[in-house]
Design a protein around this motif. Structure first.
Motif, PDB file in Angstrom:
ATOM      1  N   PRO A   1      32.642  38.501  37.590  1.00  0.00           N
ATOM      2  CA  PRO A   1      34.051  38.402  37.177  1.00  0.00           C
ATOM      3  C   PRO A   1      34.983  38.744  38.327  1.00  0.00           C
ATOM      4  O   PRO A   1      34.569  39.429  39.283  1.00  0.00           O
ATOM      5  CB  PRO A   1      34.154  39.456  36.056  1.00  0.00           C
ATOM      6  N   PRO A   2      36.235  38.317  38.272  1.00  0.00           N
ATOM      7  CA  PRO A   2      37.211  38.723  39.294  1.00  0.00           C
ATOM      8  C   PRO A   2      37.294  40.247  39.357  1.00  0.00           C
ATOM      9  O   PRO A   2      37.072  40.919  38.346  1.00  0.00           O
ATOM     10  CB  PRO A   2      38.525  38.110  38.780  1.00  0.00           C
ATOM     11  N   PRO A   3      37.606  40.817  40.525  1.00  0.00           N
ATOM     12  CA  PRO A   3      37.645  42.277  40.669  1.00  0.00           C
ATOM     13  C   PRO A   3      38.507  42.984  39.623  1.00  0.00           C
ATOM     14  O   PRO A   3      38.124  44.043  39.118  1.00  0.00           O
ATOM     15  CB  PRO A   3      38.211  42.466  42.078  1.00  0.00           C
ATOM     16  N   ILE A   4      39.652  42.410  39.270  1.00  0.00           N
ATOM     17  CA  ILE A   4      40.532  43.074  38.306  1.00  0.00           C
ATOM     18  C   ILE A   4      39.900  43.094  36.912  1.00  0.00           C
ATOM     19  O   ILE A   4      40.052  44.048  36.151  1.00  0.00           O
ATOM     20  CB  ILE A   4      41.938  42.420  38.270  1.00  0.00           C
ATOM     21  N   VAL A   5      39.143  42.041  36.586  1.00  0.00           N
ATOM     22  CA  VAL A   5      38.446  41.998  35.292  1.00  0.00           C
ATOM     23  C   VAL A   5      37.332  43.042  35.281  1.00  0.00           C
ATOM     24  O   VAL A   5      37.170  43.788  34.302  1.00  0.00           O
ATOM     25  CB  VAL A   5      37.868  40.590  35.027  1.00  0.00           C
ATOM     26  N   GLN A   6      36.570  43.125  36.373  1.00  0.00           N
ATOM     27  CA  GLN A   6      35.490  44.105  36.442  1.00  0.00           C
ATOM     28  C   GLN A   6      36.031  45.524  36.372  1.00  0.00           C
ATOM     29  O   GLN A   6      35.456  46.398  35.722  1.00  0.00           O
ATOM     30  CB  GLN A   6      34.675  43.909  37.713  1.00  0.00           C
ATOM     31  N   GLN A   7      37.149  45.744  37.056  1.00  0.00           N
ATOM     32  CA  GLN A   7      37.763  47.079  37.015  1.00  0.00           C
ATOM     33  C   GLN A   7      38.192  47.424  35.595  1.00  0.00           C
ATOM     34  O   GLN A   7      37.979  48.554  35.120  1.00  0.00           O
ATOM     35  CB  GLN A   7      38.970  47.115  37.958  1.00  0.00           C
ATOM     36  N   ALA A   8      38.802  46.467  34.904  1.00  0.00           N
ATOM     37  CA  ALA A   8      39.234  46.707  33.523  1.00  0.00           C
ATOM     38  C   ALA A   8      38.046  46.987  32.611  1.00  0.00           C
ATOM     39  O   ALA A   8      38.104  47.869  31.740  1.00  0.00           O
ATOM     40  CB  ALA A   8      40.027  45.501  33.010  1.00  0.00           C
ATOM     41  N   ARG A   9      36.950  46.274  32.813  1.00  0.00           N
ATOM     42  CA  ARG A   9      35.758  46.487  31.983  1.00  0.00           C
ATOM     43  C   ARG A   9      35.137  47.855  32.246  1.00  0.00           C
ATOM     44  O   ARG A   9      34.732  48.545  31.306  1.00  0.00           O
ATOM     45  CB  ARG A   9      34.737  45.372  32.243  1.00  0.00           C
ATOM     46  N   ASN A  10      35.068  48.241  33.513  1.00  0.00           N
ATOM     47  CA  ASN A  10      34.517  49.555  33.835  1.00  0.00           C
ATOM     48  C   ASN A  10      35.370  50.669  33.235  1.00  0.00           C
ATOM     49  O   ASN A  10      34.847  51.672  32.726  1.00  0.00           O
ATOM     50  CB  ASN A  10      34.420  49.734  35.351  1.00  0.00           C
TER      51      ASN A  10
ATOM     52  N   ARG B   1      53.442  40.256  33.519  1.00  0.00           N
ATOM     53  CA  ARG B   1      52.721  40.532  32.273  1.00  0.00           C
ATOM     54  C   ARG B   1      51.695  41.646  32.474  1.00  0.00           C
ATOM     55  O   ARG B   1      51.538  42.518  31.631  1.00  0.00           O
ATOM     56  CB  ARG B   1      52.028  39.265  31.773  1.00  0.00           C
ATOM     57  N   SER B   2      51.007  41.599  33.611  1.00  0.00           N
ATOM     58  CA  SER B   2      50.029  42.644  33.907  1.00  0.00           C
ATOM     59  C   SER B   2      50.707  43.999  34.028  1.00  0.00           C
ATOM     60  O   SER B   2      50.194  45.020  33.564  1.00  0.00           O
ATOM     61  CB  SER B   2      49.291  42.344  35.215  1.00  0.00           C
ATOM     62  N   GLU B   3      51.869  44.024  34.659  1.00  0.00           N
ATOM     63  CA  GLU B   3      52.592  45.283  34.839  1.00  0.00           C
ATOM     64  C   GLU B   3      52.989  45.880  33.496  1.00  0.00           C
ATOM     65  O   GLU B   3      52.936  47.102  33.315  1.00  0.00           O
ATOM     66  CB  GLU B   3      53.826  45.044  35.713  1.00  0.00           C
TER      67      GLU B   3
ATOM     68  N   LEU C   1      44.018  42.538  29.685  1.00  0.00           N
ATOM     69  CA  LEU C   1      43.918  42.220  31.116  1.00  0.00           C
ATOM     70  C   LEU C   1      42.699  41.367  31.403  1.00  0.00           C
ATOM     71  O   LEU C   1      42.756  40.414  32.190  1.00  0.00           O
ATOM     72  CB  LEU C   1      43.836  43.510  31.933  1.00  0.00           C
ATOM     73  N   ASP C   2      41.596  41.696  30.753  1.00  0.00           N
ATOM     74  CA  ASP C   2      40.364  40.916  30.887  1.00  0.00           C
ATOM     75  C   ASP C   2      40.644  39.466  30.518  1.00  0.00           C
ATOM     76  O   ASP C   2      40.305  38.535  31.266  1.00  0.00           O
ATOM     77  CB  ASP C   2      39.304  41.527  29.956  1.00  0.00           C
ATOM     78  N   ASP C   3      41.274  39.264  29.380  1.00  0.00           N
ATOM     79  CA  ASP C   3      41.556  37.899  28.899  1.00  0.00           C
ATOM     80  C   ASP C   3      42.540  37.177  29.824  1.00  0.00           C
ATOM     81  O   ASP C   3      42.454  35.964  30.028  1.00  0.00           O
ATOM     82  CB  ASP C   3      42.147  37.957  27.488  1.00  0.00           C
ATOM     83  N   LEU C   4      43.485  37.933  30.381  1.00  0.00           N
ATOM     84  CA  LEU C   4      44.521  37.342  31.218  1.00  0.00           C
ATOM     85  C   LEU C   4      43.960  36.783  32.525  1.00  0.00           C
ATOM     86  O   LEU C   4      44.366  35.722  32.992  1.00  0.00           O
ATOM     87  CB  LEU C   4      45.584  38.396  31.514  1.00  0.00           C
ATOM     88  N   TYR C   5      42.993  37.474  33.102  1.00  0.00           N
ATOM     89  CA  TYR C   5      42.481  37.094  34.419  1.00  0.00           C
ATOM     90  C   TYR C   5      41.119  36.397  34.370  1.00  0.00           C
ATOM     91  O   TYR C   5      40.641  35.884  35.355  1.00  0.00           O
ATOM     92  CB  TYR C   5      42.368  38.319  35.322  1.00  0.00           C
ATOM     93  N   HIS C   6      40.482  36.428  33.215  1.00  0.00           N
ATOM     94  CA  HIS C   6      39.124  35.893  33.106  1.00  0.00           C
ATOM     95  C   HIS C   6      39.163  34.373  32.992  1.00  0.00           C
ATOM     96  O   HIS C   6      39.830  33.847  32.129  1.00  0.00           O
ATOM     97  CB  HIS C   6      38.433  36.514  31.895  1.00  0.00           C
TER      98      HIS C   6
END
Length: 263
Positions: A150-159, A213-215, A258-263
């Motif tokens: 997954p993109p780094p931001i998605v992985q970070q959100a999942r962790n 939106r992320s902010e 966030l996961d849904d937004l960037y995934h």
């Protein structure tokens, strides 16, 4: 020319018939994340269930997490060969069966006897940790071998979502009498250490966001985390597990956005 076209067609046929191409690694990774969260939240729900005299609200949460896990597992298991995780998925299925049985037995003890068997609760917590660790290692292996991490931001959100669930489980356990001491022994980090990590991870996540939106989502996470952090760091002074569980649900929900937004 005909021979060349035939050779190309044959090569494409072999490529497209590759098991990994028939699978959907990104979807499987998402289902594995669901499995990790459902396991941890089921443990939290049991601690709330036992600490609040078999409150039916938390009994329902246990059932919901069991359903979430098994629905996700049903999506992953048929593709175990395609993704090269036959042994891992088999172990996950076995560990899940054992965890679910312990969860069911401990809940039955609460309803029939009025209190759970401390040894079996300890076994349940340890089995949950083993299960989540196995799912996490399988997740990492698939992300690496498939080349579709997954993109780094998605992985970070999942962790962070998993860490948030783990923080909440330990906090809920401490809010019960005997069981809190059991669960504390299962976790490798203290609540304070976990809170420190979540704060650092949150700041790192903010650095990754690059749109309005992320902010907005991150600001919502920050405001809820601010309340939770005070409660977590001062758990000995004023334990409010029902509020922490509520804020946990909202923060995990925002991280999923966030996961849904960037995934």
């Amino acid at each position: 020319m005909k021979i060349r076209v035939t050779s190309v067609f044959f090569a494409l046929t072999i490529l497209l018939s590759s098991p990994l191409l028939r699978a959907d690694p990104q979807a499987i990774l998402s289902e594995m994340q669901t499995m990790r969260l459902a396991t941890t939240n089921a443990v939290t729900s049991f601690y709330m269930f036992s600490g609040l005299d078999a409150d039916s609200k938390y009994a329902q949460r246990i059932d919901t997490n069991i359903e979430r896990f098994e629905t996700a597992l049903a999506q992953v298991s048929p593709q175990s060969s395609a993704i090269g995780l036959d042994e891992e998925i088999l172990s996950i299925e076995q560990d899940w069966g054992e965890f679910k049985q312990l969860l069911t037995n401990n809940r039955a003890d609460m309803l029939n006897v009025g209190y759970p068997n401390v040894r079996l609760v300890d076994d349940m917590g340890r089995k949950a940790l083993i299960l989540v660790t196995l799912i996490s290692s399988s997740y990492s292996k698939l992300a690496s071998t498939s080349g579709m991490a997954p993109p780094p931001i998605v992985q970070q959100a999942r962790n962070m979502a998993l860490l948030m669930e783990e923080i909440t489980s330990q906090y809920a356990a401490r809010g019960t009498s005997v069981l809190g001491q059991v669960f504390v022994g299962v976790q490798k980090q203290t609540l304070t250490e976990m809170a420190d990590k979540f704060q650092l991870d949150y700041l790192a996540l903010k650095e990754m966001a690059n749109d309005k939106r992320s902010e907005v989502i991150l600001d919502s996470i920050g405001s809820k985390w601010s309340f939770m952090e005070r409660s977590i760091r001062n758990y000995n002074e004023n334990s409010v597990p029902f509020l922490v569980v509520s804020y946990n649900d909202r923060i995990v929900g925002h991280l999923q956005e966030l996961d849904d937004l960037y995934h």
